[in-house]
Design an enzyme around this catalytic site. Sequence first.
Site, short mmCIF file in Angstrom:
data_model
loop_
_atom_site.label_atom_id
_atom_site.label_comp_id
_atom_site.label_asym_id
_atom_site.label_seq_id
_atom_site.Cartn_x
_atom_site.Cartn_y
_atom_site.Cartn_z
NE ARG A 93 16.26 -5.70 51.73
CZ ARG A 93 16.66 -4.50 52.12
NH1 ARG A 93 17.82 -4.34 52.73
NH2 ARG A 93 15.90 -3.45 51.93
CG HIS A 210 11.23 -0.60 57.42
ND1 HIS A 210 11.46 -1.93 57.67
CD2 HIS A 210 12.42 -0.07 57.10
CE1 HIS A 210 12.75 -2.19 57.51
NE2 HIS A 210 13.35 -1.06 57.16
N GLY A 212 14.47 2.59 59.35
CA GLY A 212 15.85 2.11 59.54
C GLY A 212 16.77 3.15 58.95
NE ARG A 243 18.55 5.57 50.98
CZ ARG A 243 18.04 4.37 51.16
NH1 ARG A 243 16.84 4.08 50.67
NH2 ARG A 243 18.70 3.44 51.83
CD GLU A 386 14.32 -6.18 56.18
OE1 GLU A 386 15.16 -5.85 57.04
OE2 GLU A 386 14.23 -5.62 55.08
N1 LIG Z 1 18.93 2.52 70.40
C1 LIG Z 1 18.64 3.26 69.34
N2 LIG Z 1 18.00 4.45 69.50
C2 LIG Z 1 17.69 5.22 68.44
N3 LIG Z 1 17.96 4.87 67.16
C3 LIG Z 1 18.57 3.72 66.94
C4 LIG Z 1 18.93 2.85 68.00
N4 LIG Z 1 19.53 1.76 67.46
C5 LIG Z 1 19.54 1.95 66.13
N5 LIG Z 1 18.97 3.12 65.81
C6 LIG Z 1 18.80 3.70 64.47
O1 LIG Z 1 18.54 2.66 63.55
C7 LIG Z 1 19.33 2.84 62.36
C8 LIG Z 1 19.62 1.51 61.72
O2 LIG Z 1 18.42 0.84 61.50
P1 LIG Z 1 18.36 -0.60 60.78
O3 LIG Z 1 16.96 -1.00 60.71
O4 LIG Z 1 19.32 -1.53 61.44
O5 LIG Z 1 18.91 -0.16 59.38
P2 LIG Z 1 19.28 -0.92 58.06
O6 LIG Z 1 18.72 -2.31 58.14
O7 LIG Z 1 18.61 -0.10 57.01
O8 LIG Z 1 20.77 -0.90 57.99
C9 LIG Z 1 20.57 3.58 62.86
O9 LIG Z 1 21.13 4.36 61.85
C10 LIG Z 1 20.01 4.45 63.97
O10 LIG Z 1 19.56 5.68 63.44
C1 LIG Z 2 15.33 -0.26 50.10
C2 LIG Z 2 16.09 0.35 51.23
O1 LIG Z 2 16.03 1.54 51.44
O2 LIG Z 2 16.78 -0.50 52.01
P1 LIG Z 2 17.72 -0.14 53.26
O3 LIG Z 2 16.84 0.50 54.28
O4 LIG Z 2 18.26 -1.48 53.68
O5 LIG Z 2 18.76 0.81 52.73
MG LIG Z 3 17.09 -2.75 56.87
#
Ligand SMILES: Nc1ncnc2c1ncn2[C@@H]1O[C@H](COP(=O)(O)OP(=O)(O)O)[C@@H](O)[C@H]1O
Ligand SMILES: CC(=O)OP(=O)(O)O
Ligand SMILES: [Mg+2]
Length: 403
Positions: A93, A210, A212, A243, A386
């Site tokens: 990625r 999306h 995360g 952010r 992904e």
């Molecule tokens: N069971 C849950 N309930 C609510 N939020 C959750 C749960 N599990 C994960 N999260 C949220 O998802 C976030 C991580 O998302 P993710 O898609 O794995 O992130 P990234 O790939 O960007 O690291 C955590 O910081 C949290 O806020």
């Molecule tokens: C582009 C980006 O924000 O990626 P991540 O959610 O993995 O931090």
């Molecule tokens: Mg991610």
Amino acid sequence: MTEATRVLVLNAGSSSVKYQLIDMLDGRRPATGLVERIGEAGGRLVHTAQDGEPRESRQPFPDHATALAAVARELAADGLGLDSPQLAAIGHRVVHGGQRFTAPTVVTDEVLTEIRRLVPVAPLHNPANITGIEVARALRPDLPQVAVFDTAFHTTVPEYAARYAIDRATADAHRVRRYGFHGTSHQYVSRATARLLGKDPAEVNVIVLHLGNGASASAVAGGVCVETSMGLTPLEGLVMGTRSGDIDPGVVFHLHRVGGLSIDEIDDLLNRRSGLLGLCGDNDMREITRRMDEGDEAAELAFRAYVHRLRKYLGAYCAVLGRVDAIAFTAGVGENAAAVREAATAGLTELGIAVDPELNSVRSGAARVISPPYSRVAVAVVPTDEELEIAQQAYTLVHTGWS
Ligand SMILES: Nc1ncnc2c1ncn2[C@@H]1O[C@H](COP(=O)(O)OP(=O)(O)O)[C@@H](O)[C@H]1O
Ligand SMILES: CC(=O)OP(=O)(O)O
Ligand SMILES: [Mg+2]
């Protein structure tokens, strides 16, 4: 001779590395894993071999190179080392591909130089992606290393949406425009949503949320991305874990001139100390909803600010698309936080959007519709993948050439 049918996918984030070994013949995943808290205290690696129990080791990972060396050791311990003749490619990625990379690309020295040139516009992400490529190349110089870019799916966003309304010559000189990120996820999820509805992606208009650590929205019309919320960097748009998302650029001038903060301090503030974390001291939605249940006002404010921004984008993308067939929630928050899905869609029946509280509260790892039959717009939870999308794109490129 052993057939090379496997792809190792490395998804290196700012402080984590996720990895998956995927067999493209049968879809099996002989190994998956995650290294967390790289460069911080409390480093942790969890490695899971297919049909095996997760193996956890806690140790400091001072940098991404150390983390990747540990990943290579874990794989080797299961007889799945990087020297395996079954490996067809390593898929990486890469978050920022700039204007040049609009499709998966085999990494050469020249490609790596270009990815390095983009570090200033993806400072949290591209450096980690580059280390991943360098480590993998050093271990398997003979294998194709394929970069799959977060920006690629968004190259179809029309120019009037991708351009900032600033002086054109200045923008062009510095390649300032909106690129968009999380594209591999938006692409995968928009197609998976069409599949869930039993439709061809070409027939449906989907809004993908999306959510995360980083968070972004996209509007996908008939399989083609026409708008997305992130910009030149992954800082624009939704409220995120750490952010700020959208902000008046005047805030930057003010903090610099009146507040006395340097540009680097403001960069750090907006990227790492803002969003949910800045509003309430926590960036994990699980912790925030738990605190809300205890009546914590800062957590409530952070939640409301997060949801309010989401609703603004939802409304905007209804207008961008004109006709919306589906809204898909994905990534850590989108897949798990029923409270966010409920609040983001509440009171929108006039827009044809409704969520069934019972369906919304079901916990499941499967793609599922959570709207009642009368909802004109299907609302769905669609887990992103992904890694699978990266593996498929890398494998296709290596085997058939990209078309
Ligand atoms: N069971 C849950 N309930 C609510 N939020 C959750 C749960 N599990 C994960 N999260 C949220 O998802 C976030 C991580 O998302 P993710 O898609 O794995 O992130 P990234 O790939 O960007 O690291 C955590 O910081 C949290 O806020
Ligand atoms: C582009 C980006 O924000 O990626 P991540 O959610 O993995 O931090
Ligand atoms: Mg991610």
